[in-house]
Design a protein around this motif. Structure first.
Motif, short mmCIF file in Angstrom:
data_model
loop_
_atom_site.label_atom_id
_atom_site.label_comp_id
_atom_site.label_asym_id
_atom_site.label_seq_id
_atom_site.Cartn_x
_atom_site.Cartn_y
_atom_site.Cartn_z
N LEU A 123 10.45 -6.30 -7.11
CA LEU A 123 9.14 -7.00 -7.67
C LEU A 123 7.80 -6.37 -7.53
O LEU A 123 7.31 -6.45 -5.63
N GLY A 124 7.78 -5.91 -7.90
CA GLY A 124 6.08 -5.42 -7.24
C GLY A 124 5.53 -3.78 -8.41
O GLY A 124 6.17 -3.92 -9.39
N GLY A 125 4.30 -3.53 -7.54
CA GLY A 125 4.58 -1.99 -8.34
C GLY A 125 4.74 -0.82 -8.47
O GLY A 125 6.30 -0.66 -7.66
N GLY A 126 4.59 0.59 -8.10
CA GLY A 126 4.89 1.36 -8.21
C GLY A 126 6.03 1.49 -6.70
O GLY A 126 7.08 2.57 -6.38
N VAL A 127 5.05 1.57 -5.65
CA VAL A 127 5.41 1.42 -3.98
C VAL A 127 7.36 0.29 -4.55
O VAL A 127 8.39 1.57 -3.75
N VAL A 128 6.57 -0.24 -4.15
CA VAL A 128 7.53 -1.24 -4.91
C VAL A 128 9.16 -1.06 -5.63
O VAL A 128 10.27 -0.77 -4.72
N GLY A 129 9.20 -0.25 -5.90
CA GLY A 129 10.12 0.29 -7.34
C GLY A 129 10.53 1.65 -6.63
O GLY A 129 11.31 1.84 -6.83
N ASP A 130 9.36 2.34 -6.45
CA ASP A 130 9.83 3.65 -6.14
C ASP A 130 10.98 3.83 -4.97
O ASP A 130 12.06 4.43 -4.53
N LEU A 131 10.50 3.65 -3.79
CA LEU A 131 11.28 2.92 -2.41
C LEU A 131 12.38 1.93 -2.28
O LEU A 131 13.03 2.14 -2.15
N GLY A 132 12.18 0.63 -2.93
CA GLY A 132 13.14 -0.23 -3.09
C GLY A 132 14.15 0.24 -4.19
O GLY A 132 15.69 0.36 -3.78
N THR A 181 2.49 -4.54 -12.25
CA THR A 181 1.23 -4.11 -12.20
C THR A 181 1.28 -3.54 -13.56
O THR A 181 2.82 -2.95 -14.21
N LEU A 182 -0.01 -3.36 -14.44
CA LEU A 182 0.32 -2.62 -15.34
C LEU A 182 0.77 -1.43 -15.58
O LEU A 182 1.58 0.01 -16.36
N LEU A 183 0.29 -0.21 -14.31
CA LEU A 183 0.82 0.82 -13.85
C LEU A 183 2.04 1.29 -13.86
O LEU A 183 3.40 1.62 -14.66
N SER A 184 3.27 0.08 -13.39
CA SER A 184 4.20 0.06 -13.36
C SER A 184 5.26 -0.20 -14.27
O SER A 184 6.57 0.31 -14.14
N GLY A 203 0.65 -1.60 0.07
CA GLY A 203 -0.04 -0.32 -0.37
C GLY A 203 0.79 1.36 0.01
O GLY A 203 1.74 1.86 0.63
N GLU A 204 0.17 2.33 -0.59
CA GLU A 204 1.25 3.52 -0.93
C GLU A 204 1.15 4.21 0.78
O GLU A 204 1.90 4.87 0.44
N GLN A 205 0.65 4.26 1.64
CA GLN A 205 0.64 4.87 2.51
C GLN A 205 2.19 4.30 3.36
O GLN A 205 2.03 4.95 5.03
N TYR A 206 2.35 2.86 3.22
CA TYR A 206 3.37 2.27 3.11
C TYR A 206 4.88 2.74 3.01
O TYR A 206 6.11 2.32 3.34
N LYS A 207 4.64 3.87 1.64
CA LYS A 207 5.48 4.27 0.66
C LYS A 207 6.37 5.53 1.39
O LYS A 207 6.60 5.84 1.36
N ASP A 208 7.04 5.01 2.74
CA ASP A 208 7.87 5.82 3.47
C ASP A 208 8.93 5.61 4.11
O ASP A 208 9.75 4.35 4.20
N LEU A 209 9.49 6.77 5.10
CA LEU A 209 10.55 6.25 5.83
C LEU A 209 10.92 5.77 6.72
O LEU A 209 11.76 4.96 6.78
N THR A 210 9.99 4.98 7.78
CA THR A 210 9.90 3.91 8.37
C THR A 210 10.29 2.26 6.78
O THR A 210 10.97 1.74 7.74
N ALA A 211 9.70 2.49 6.45
CA ALA A 211 9.67 1.60 5.08
C ALA A 211 11.26 1.21 4.75
O ALA A 211 11.38 0.17 4.50
N GLU A 215 -6.67 -2.17 -11.21
CA GLU A 215 -5.17 -2.26 -11.27
C GLU A 215 -5.33 -1.73 -12.84
O GLU A 215 -4.68 -0.66 -13.39
N LEU A 216 -6.02 -2.67 -13.29
CA LEU A 216 -5.69 -2.37 -15.65
C LEU A 216 -6.29 -0.96 -15.51
O LEU A 216 -5.86 0.03 -16.48
N ARG A 217 -7.52 -0.06 -14.62
CA ARG A 217 -8.16 0.76 -15.37
C ARG A 217 -6.75 1.99 -14.61
O ARG A 217 -6.60 2.82 -15.60
N SER A 218 -6.14 1.83 -13.92
CA SER A 218 -5.61 2.75 -12.96
C SER A 218 -4.06 2.87 -14.26
O SER A 218 -3.47 3.92 -14.47
N GLY A 219 -3.91 1.34 -14.56
CA GLY A 219 -2.09 1.59 -15.33
C GLY A 219 -2.64 1.82 -16.71
O GLY A 219 -2.14 3.06 -17.61
N PHE A 220 -4.07 1.95 -17.48
CA PHE A 220 -4.23 2.62 -18.41
C PHE A 220 -4.61 4.21 -18.09
O PHE A 220 -3.63 5.29 -19.75
N ALA A 221 -4.47 4.47 -17.57
CA ALA A 221 -4.08 6.05 -17.84
C ALA A 221 -3.32 6.97 -18.32
O ALA A 221 -3.03 7.85 -18.83
#
Lengths: 341, 341
Positions: A85-94, A113-116, A55-63, A160-166
Motif C-alpha cells: 500500500l503505497g507509491g513506487g518505493v513500497v511497491g518495488d520493495l514490497g 500515488t499517480l506515479l505508481s 522515502g526512496e533513500q530507504y529502498k534498500d537491503l536494510t528495509a 506528486e501530480l507533476r511527478s506522475g504526469f511525466a
C-alpha cells in the motif's frame, strides 16, 4: 495479471474472496499508513501491518531485512499474502520481499500515488537500490492483482501530480500521438485524471504483456529514462538538489528527443513541442558543468546497455518509439548541453 | 534447462560457443578456487573470479552483497554470465545473486560435490539462509545449463560422499524401488557413482519439470527434509555438533519413515530396511531430551506448511511417495523418540 480501476471498497473484498490466504500483511510507509491504510483497514480480515520509513533513500537491503524479519516473526507460510500500500518505493520493495520470502509468496499492489498507478504498479519490475544504483537488485514478477483507486491521488500535493504526469506524457509520446495532442494543449490542472490513468495503464499493460522480461519491445518504456535515471541518481545524494522521478524523466525526455532529432528519427517540430510543454510544466533542472561527467558515467550502469555501450529507447515519430539505439557519450553530452541552454 | 554429464573440457566450450556473453565471472569458494578452478580456467575466455568464504554459515546476505558489489564494480551488464563453481552453497547463493542482479543475468551451475550434483544444481531452487532459517530468502529460477563432471567428487573426502549419497538414497526410495534394492545391498564403497549420478539427476529433472514451483508433485523431493532440515538447523549453531546435510536427511528419512508406518502408508519391512541401511552408513545422531522441543519448533518454519500445520512428504510404498500429509507435533515427537532409541 488483473488490473482493477475501481473503489477499493469493491475490488479488495472481491479479490480476497477469490483467494484463500493463510495470513495477510499490509506493507505501508509512514505516510500511507496514516492517510491510506484507514481506507482499506475495514475491508480486511485479521492482518499484520508492517511500516517502512518513507522515502526512496530507504529502498534498500536494510528495509528488506526488516520486512523479511517481520514475516518470519509472524510465522507467515508460503500461502500468505502481502499487500503493498503505497507509491513506487513500497511497491518495488514490497514486491521484491514477497517474491523472495520462502522463494515467493503472493502479493498485490495498491498504488497510492499517480506515479505508481500509471507506472511502477503495472509490469512486475521489483527491486531495491544498491549502493547508489537505482533498482539494481530485483526480479521480474507480476503481482496477483493491481487495485487502483483514484481517490488516493486526489489528495496528493501538486508536486506528486507533476511527478506522475511525466510517465503519462511518456506513454502518449511513445504510443498515442492523438492523446499527446490533447494533453499538451492543457495545463496540469485541466487534465482528466481518471481518463489518463486508465489510458496509461492500458498502454503499459499492453506493452508489458508482449514482453514481460524486457528482451525487446518493452524497452520503449525507457524513453527518457537513460539520462533521466542518471540525473535522478546523481542528485539523490544531495537533499537540496534531489529531483522527483517525474522531474528527472521530463529532463531526460527533452535531452533524448534532441538525440532522436540529431539522428534524424524525428522532426524538429516534435522536439519543439516536447521541449515547450515539458519546460512549461517542469521548468529546467539546473545543471552545472561539474554535473555533466558524473551523470554521463552513471548512464554506463543502465540495465539496457550491452558491452558497455549505451542503448536508448528513442522516439521515431509522434506516438512511436524504437529501442536499442546505440548512443555515444559525445551525443549524450551534446544533448545535456542543449538541454541546459 | 540442459544438463550435461560429461568432461567439462567438452561441455563448457560447447556451451560458451552457443551463447554470446558480454562478460563472464566465475564464483567459487576458497576450496573450489584452489581445487576445481584450475580444471576450467583454460576453457574460459577473459573472465573475473569472485571468491566466497567456504561454508554454509557464510550463505547469507553479507556474501550476496559482496557478489553484487563485485559484479557492479566490474560493470557487468544484463548480458553477462555467472558460472557457479562449487557445492550447494556456491550454487544456491550464486544463482540467487545472478537471478537478482539487474533483475536477472544468466548463470550456469558446475556442481563440484556429489551432493550438489545429484541435488542442488538441478531444479532452480536458489537462495540464502536468513537469521538461522535455511534457504529462507530466494527464488525459483532454472540455470541456463548444469554441467556435471564426475571427476570432481572422485577426490572428495568420504564424509562428502556420504552426504551426497543420502539424496541418492532418497531418489531411489521415492521413485525407484528396484534401484533401492540394488544400492541397499552394497556399502558406500561398492556403489557405481557414475551410474547413480545420472540416475538421480534424471529422477529429479523429471519431477522438477512437471512442477518447477513446487505447487504439487515436486514436494515429494522433500521426503526426509522436514525433520532433516530442522535437525540440520538446530545443530548449525554448535560447531561441535554440526551435521552434514546428508547426515541430517538420513535421520529425517528414518523418522519420517516411522511416521509413514504409523499412518499405515508403508509396511514394517520397508521401515526396517531403511533403518538398518541408513544406520549402517550414517550412524545415529545423538539427540538429547533438550534438543527435541527446539527441533520440533523449527519444523513450523518449513516452507511446505500451511496455516501453521506441518505438511510432510511421506513414503507410501517402496519407490513411491505422497505429499501434503498433515503431521502433528505429537507424531513428530514420537518419531524422534523412536529414532533415538
Amino acid at each position: 495479471m488483473s488490473i482493477q480501476i475501481s473503489p477499493l471498497a469493491e475490488s479488495l473484498p472481491v479479490f480476497l474472496k477469490q483467494h484463500n490466504y493463510s495470513a495477510i500483511a499490509v506493507l505501508a510507509d509512514a505516510n500511507t499508513k496514516r492517510f491510506c491504510y484507514p481506507a482499506i483497514k475495514n475491508f480486511l480480515p485479521k492482518h499484520k501491518i508492517i511500516t517502512l520509513r518513507a522515502g526512496e533513500q530507504y529502498k534498500d537491503l536494510t528495509a528488506c531485512e526488516m520486512v523479511w524479519q517481520a514475516l518470519t516473526d509472524a510465522q507467515f507460510d508460503r500461502h500468505a499474502l502481502l499487500i503493498d500500500l503505497g507509491g513506487g518505493v513500497v511497491g518495488d520493495l514490497g514486491g521484491f520481499c514477497a517474491a523472495t520470502y520462502k522463494r515467493g509468496i503472493d502479493f498485490i499492489q495498491i498504488p497510492t500515488t499517480l506515479l505508481s498507478q500509471v507506472d511502477a504498479s503495472v509490469g512486475g519490475k521489483l527491486g531495491i537500490d544498491f549502493h547508489g544504483f537505482k533498482n539494481h537488485i530485483g526480479v521480474f514478477k507480476l503481482p496477483e492483482a493491481v487495485l487502483i483507486d483514484t481517490v488516493f491521488f486526489q489528495t496528493l500535493p501538486e508536486l506528486e501530480l507533476r511527478s506522475g504526469f511525466a510517465e503519462i506524457i511518456k506513454h502518449c509520446l511513445i504510443a498515442d500521438a492523438a492523446k499527446w495532442n490533447v494533453i499538451r494543449r492543457r495545463d496540469l490542472h485541466q487534465q482528466d485524471w481518471n481518463d489518463l490513468v486508465a489510458h496509461s495503464v492500458a498502454i503499459k499493460k499492453n506493452i508489458v504483456e508482449q514482453d514481460p522480461n524486457e528482451k525487446g519491445i518493452r524497452k520503449v518504456l525507457n524513453y527518457g529514462h537513460t539520462l533521466g535515471h542518471a540525473l535522478e541518481t546523481h542528485f539523490l545524494a544531495d537533499p537540496k538538489r534531489r529531483l522527483l522521478h517525474g522531474e528527472a524523466i521530463a529532463a531526460g525526455m527533452i535531452a533524448e528527443a534532441f538525440i532522436a532529432k540529431r539522428k534524424g528519427l524525428i522532426e524538429i517540430g516534435l522536439l519543439e513541442q516536447i521541449e515547450e510543454y515539458l519546460f512549461s510544466i517542469y521548468g529546467r533542472v539546473n545543471l552545472a558543468d561539474a554535473d555533466l561527467e558524473p551523470v554521463l558515467t552513471l548512464t554506463l550502469q543502465d540495465k539496457k546497455n550491452r558491452n558497455g555501450e549505451v542503448r536508448m529507447a528513442l522516439l521515431d515519430g509522434p506516438g512511436s518509439c524504437t529501442y536499442d539505439v546505440p548512443v555515444t557519450k559525445a551525443e549524450m553530452r551534446r544533448a545535456l548541453d542543449y538541454y541546459r541552454t
